[in-house]
Write a protein that holds these residues in place. Structure first.
Motif, PDB file in Angstrom:
ATOM      1  N   THR A 160       0.816  -1.210   0.000  1.00 12.96           N
ATOM      2  CA  THR A 160       0.000   0.000   0.000  1.00 12.96           C
ATOM      3  C   THR A 160       0.852   1.262   0.000  1.00 12.96           C
ATOM      4  O   THR A 160       2.026   1.252   0.354  1.00 12.96           O
ATOM      5  N   GLY A 161       0.207   2.359  -0.399  1.00 19.35           N
ATOM      6  CA  GLY A 161       0.827   3.669  -0.275  1.00 19.35           C
ATOM      7  C   GLY A 161       1.691   4.075  -1.453  1.00 19.35           C
ATOM      8  O   GLY A 161       1.595   3.538  -2.555  1.00 19.35           O
ATOM      9  N   TYR A 162       2.529   5.038  -1.196  1.00 23.93           N
ATOM     10  CA  TYR A 162       3.377   5.673  -2.202  1.00 23.93           C
ATOM     11  C   TYR A 162       4.826   5.476  -1.812  1.00 23.93           C
ATOM     12  O   TYR A 162       5.147   5.040  -0.698  1.00 23.93           O
ATOM     13  N   GLY A 163       5.714   5.818  -2.702  1.00 25.52           N
ATOM     14  CA  GLY A 163       7.133   5.723  -2.393  1.00 25.52           C
ATOM     15  C   GLY A 163       7.950   6.530  -3.377  1.00 25.52           C
ATOM     16  O   GLY A 163       7.477   6.905  -4.451  1.00 25.52           O
ATOM     17  N   LEU A 164       9.188   6.792  -3.012  1.00 28.71           N
ATOM     18  CA  LEU A 164      10.121   7.503  -3.879  1.00 28.71           C
ATOM     19  C   LEU A 164      10.851   6.495  -4.757  1.00 28.71           C
ATOM     20  O   LEU A 164      11.498   5.577  -4.264  1.00 28.71           O
ATOM     21  N   PHE A 165      10.724   6.659  -6.066  1.00 29.74           N
ATOM     22  CA  PHE A 165      11.432   5.819  -7.025  1.00 29.74           C
ATOM     23  C   PHE A 165      12.597   6.639  -7.579  1.00 29.74           C
ATOM     24  O   PHE A 165      12.382   7.700  -8.183  1.00 29.74           O
ATOM     25  N   SER A 166      13.807   6.132  -7.376  1.00 29.48           N
ATOM     26  CA  SER A 166      15.010   6.873  -7.773  1.00 29.48           C
ATOM     27  C   SER A 166      15.506   6.366  -9.118  1.00 29.48           C
ATOM     28  O   SER A 166      16.043   5.264  -9.210  1.00 29.48           O
ATOM     29  N   LEU A 167      15.310   7.160 -10.157  1.00 27.41           N
ATOM     30  CA  LEU A 167      15.771   6.791 -11.500  1.00 27.41           C
ATOM     31  C   LEU A 167      17.126   7.430 -11.759  1.00 27.41           C
ATOM     32  O   LEU A 167      17.280   8.657 -11.664  1.00 27.41           O
ATOM     33  N   SER A 168      18.101   6.589 -12.083  1.00 29.62           N
ATOM     34  CA  SER A 168      19.436   7.095 -12.404  1.00 29.62           C
ATOM     35  C   SER A 168      19.978   6.331 -13.603  1.00 29.62           C
ATOM     36  O   SER A 168      19.421   5.311 -14.009  1.00 29.62           O
ATOM     37  N   GLY A 169      21.048   6.845 -14.158  1.00 28.73           N
ATOM     38  CA  GLY A 169      21.652   6.171 -15.297  1.00 28.73           C
ATOM     39  C   GLY A 169      21.228   6.761 -16.625  1.00 28.73           C
ATOM     40  O   GLY A 169      21.095   7.980 -16.768  1.00 28.73           O
ATOM     41  N   HIS A 170      20.963   5.903 -17.593  1.00 27.92           N
ATOM     42  CA  HIS A 170      20.744   6.333 -18.971  1.00 27.92           C
ATOM     43  C   HIS A 170      19.290   6.705 -19.260  1.00 27.92           C
ATOM     44  O   HIS A 170      18.660   6.165 -20.165  1.00 27.92           O
ATOM     45  N   VAL A 171      18.765   7.631 -18.474  1.00 28.86           N
ATOM     46  CA  VAL A 171      17.448   8.202 -18.738  1.00 28.86           C
ATOM     47  C   VAL A 171      17.629   9.700 -18.982  1.00 28.86           C
ATOM     48  O   VAL A 171      18.570  10.316 -18.485  1.00 28.86           O
ATOM     49  N   ARG A 172      16.714  10.263 -19.740  1.00 34.86           N
ATOM     50  CA  ARG A 172      16.867  11.673 -20.088  1.00 34.86           C
ATOM     51  C   ARG A 172      16.692  12.590 -18.891  1.00 34.86           C
ATOM     52  O   ARG A 172      17.337  13.637 -18.796  1.00 34.86           O
TER      53      ARG A 172
END
Length: 443
Positions: free
Chosen positions: A238-250
Motif C-alpha cells: 500500500t501507499g506511495y514511495g520515492l522511485f530513484s531513477l538514475s543512469g541512462h534516462v533523459r
C-alpha cells in the motif's frame, strides 16, 4: 492504481527554503503531531498497522507490526533509531528527503516515539554527507527552540530528546544490528539474532529501527488516515514511495508514485532512454537486487510482483543501463564494492566476495575459462543464505541474474576480453550470433 505522480513526501521540495521550520509549518507541518498527541499511543500503532505501511528501507517488513513487537513497558527506557545510513549503490532517496524536508522526518520521529513510549530517539546518518548532517542538526535545534522537542513536547507533557549521530562511513552499518553496535561506539558488525532489536537492541533495551522514508511517511497517515494511505498502491503493497531513477534516462531524479507503478510508466515520465539507445538491463531496488531486463518493463513495482518475477523491490533504486554498457564490467564493479564493504565477520562473505572479484576481474580481462562461469555460480551458492547478514546475499544477486540473462556476453569475454571495447566488437558479434554493424557498441 493511479499512474500519475503522488507528491506527499516531496510536495514541499520546490517551495522556498523548505528545510526551515517556518516553511514546513506554512505547508501544514506538525499538524499531524497535534492530532497524534491527542490520540492514545496504542491507537497510533494500530493506525499504522491498518495503513499497511511497509518498511521503505528495502526489506518491506510491516512497520506497525515491528512497533507491536516491543514487549510491555517495564519501567526502563526504550529507543527509536532511524536508519539514515543510505549506502546502497544507486539508492538516493533518503538524503534528498532529509536535505529538503528534515522537519518531515522529525515530525515522524516525534509521533513514532510517542506511539511506542520512547523518550530518546536517534538518527544514525552516514558521516560523509556532512551537508545533510548540518541540516538535520539545524532542524533539531529549531524543534527544541519551538518547544517541539524537550521536556514538554508541544505542551503535551510528553518528553523526547533526539540525537543525530554521524557514522564513520561503512555500508555494513545499514544493517540494523551493525548500526546499533556502531551507535554504541563499537565496531559496526552484525549481531547474532535472536534476540531481535525489539527485545534487546540499543544498550540492550527494546528498540525500533526504521528507515528514514518509513518514519517520514507516518505524519501523512496520521493526518489523512489509514484508508487514504491504502487507497494508493496495491492490496498488499500500500501507499506511495520515492522511485530513484538514475543512469541512462533523459531526466533522472526522484519520482514519487504509488507502489505498483511500472518502469515503463516511470520511463515515460522521465523522458525515456537517451536518444539512439535501448534499455539493456536495470535494477529494481539497488545493486543488491537481481537484474531485470527489457522484458520486465511492465512488472508492477510492488513487493509481491517484483518478487514473483525473480528480484526484490528493495529501496526502489532504479539504475537504468542502455545497450552501450558491458554487463560483465558493471557486475564486476558492484562485486568490488561488496568485497570492500564486507565487515569480515563471517567466512562465506569475507572469503566469497574476495573470490568472486578475482574470478570476475579475470573474466573481464579476457583470461577466464568456461569453468570460471560454473565456479562463479558455485561460490554464489555457498554465500547465499549462509552469510551472517544480507550483505553476502546481495553480493550474489547481480552475478546469478547476470549469468541468467547475459551468459553469452560472459562467454564472449572468455574469447579475448570485453566485447564492448570497440576492438572486440566484431568478436562479440560473432560469438553471440548478432548481426554486424551494431553501431551502439562502445558508445
Amino acid at each position: 492504481m493511479a499512474t500519475t505522480l503522488t507528491p506527499v513526501l516531496s510536495r514541499t521540495w520546490d517551495t522556498e527554503r523548505p528545510w526551515t521550520l517556518e516553511s514546513y509549518r506554512a505547508s501544514g507541518g506538525y499538524d499531524a503531531l497535534r492530532t497524534a498527541l491527542a490520540t492514545a499511543p496504542a491507537d497510533l500503532v494500530q493506525m499504522v498497522k491498518d495503513s499497511g505501511l511497509r518498511g521503505r528501507g528495502g526489506a518491506g517488513f510491516p512497520t506497525g507490526m515491528k512497533w507491536g513487537f516491543l514487549p510491555a513497558p517495564d519501567g526502563g527506557p526504550r529507543y527509536l533509531v532511524v536508519n539514515a545510513d543510505e549506502s546502497e549503490p544507486g539508492t538516493c532517496k533518503d538524503i534528498p528527503l532529509m536535505m529538503a524536508s528534515p522537519h518531515q522526518l522529525l515530525e515522524g520521529v516525534i509521533i513514532t516515539s510517542y506511539a511506542i513510549g520512547c523518550h530518546h530517539a536517534f538518527i544514525y546518518l552516514r558521516g560523509e554527507v556532512v551537508h545533510v548532517y548540518r541540516r538535520l542538526l539545524q532542524a533539531v535545534q529549531e524543534a527544541y527552540d519551538a518547544g517541539l522537542l524537550g521536556s514538554d513536547v508541544a505542551g503535551s507533557g510528553f518528553q523526547l530528546d533526539v540525537t543525530v549521530h554521524a557514522g564513520a562511513g561503512a555500508y555494513i552499518c545499514g544493517e540494523e544490528t551493525a548500526l546499533l553496535d556502531s551507535l554504541e561506539g563499537r565496531r559496526g558488525q552484525p549481531r547474532l539474532k535472536p534476540p531481535f532489536p525489539a527485545v534487546e537492541g540499543l544498550y540492550a533495551r527494546p528498540t525500533v529501527v526504521n528507515n528514514v522514508e518509513s518514519i517520514a511517511s507516518v505524519p501523512s497517515i496520521v493526518q489523512y488516515g489509514s484508508d487514504w494511505f491504502r487507497s494508493m498502491g496495491t492490496e498488499r503493497s500500500t501507499g506511495y514511495g520515492l522511485f530513484s531513477l538514475s543512469g541512462h534516462v533523459r531526466n533522472p531524479g526522484q519520482y514519487e508514485a504509488p507502489l505498483g507503478i511500472t518502469l515503463r510508466e516511470l520511463l515515460e515520465m522521465a523522458g525515456g532512454i537517451r536518444e539512439g539507445h535501448e534499455l539493456k538491463f536495470w535494477t529494481p531496488g539497488g545493486s543488491s537486487t537481481p537484474l531485470f531486463t527489457a522484458e520486465h518493463l511492465d512488472v508492477p513495482l510492488d513487493y509481491e510482483s517484483v518478487g514473483a518475477a525473480g528480484s526484490m523491490l528493495g529501496t526502489r533504486a532504479l539504475q537504468i543501463f542502455d545497450d552501450s554498457v558491458c554487463v560483465v564490467r558493471a557486475i564486476t564493479r558492484w562485486a568490488e564494492f561488496y568485497k570492500h564493504e564486507s565487515c569480515g565477520k563471517c567466512t562465506p562473505c569475507r572469503e566469497g566476495t574476495y573470490w568472486l572479484v578475482q574470478i570476475l576481474q579475470r573474466i573481464e580481462a579476457g583470461r577466464g575459462t568456461q569453468e570460471d562461469l560454473d565456479t562463479l555460480l558455485d561460490v554464489c551458492d555457498n554465500i547465499l543464505g549462509r552469510a551472517f547478514c544480507a550483505l553476502g546475499d546481495g553480493a550474489t544477486s547481480t552475478i546469478t541474474s547476470g549469468l541468467q540473462y547475459f551468459r553469452e556476453e560472459f562467454e564472449a569475454h572468455l574469447s579475448g576480453g570485453c566485447p564492448f571495447d570497440p576492438a572486440k566488437a566484431a568478436l562479440f558479434e560473432y560469438a553471440s550470433g548478432s548481426v554486424s554493424g551494431a553501431g551502439t557498441v562502445g558508445a
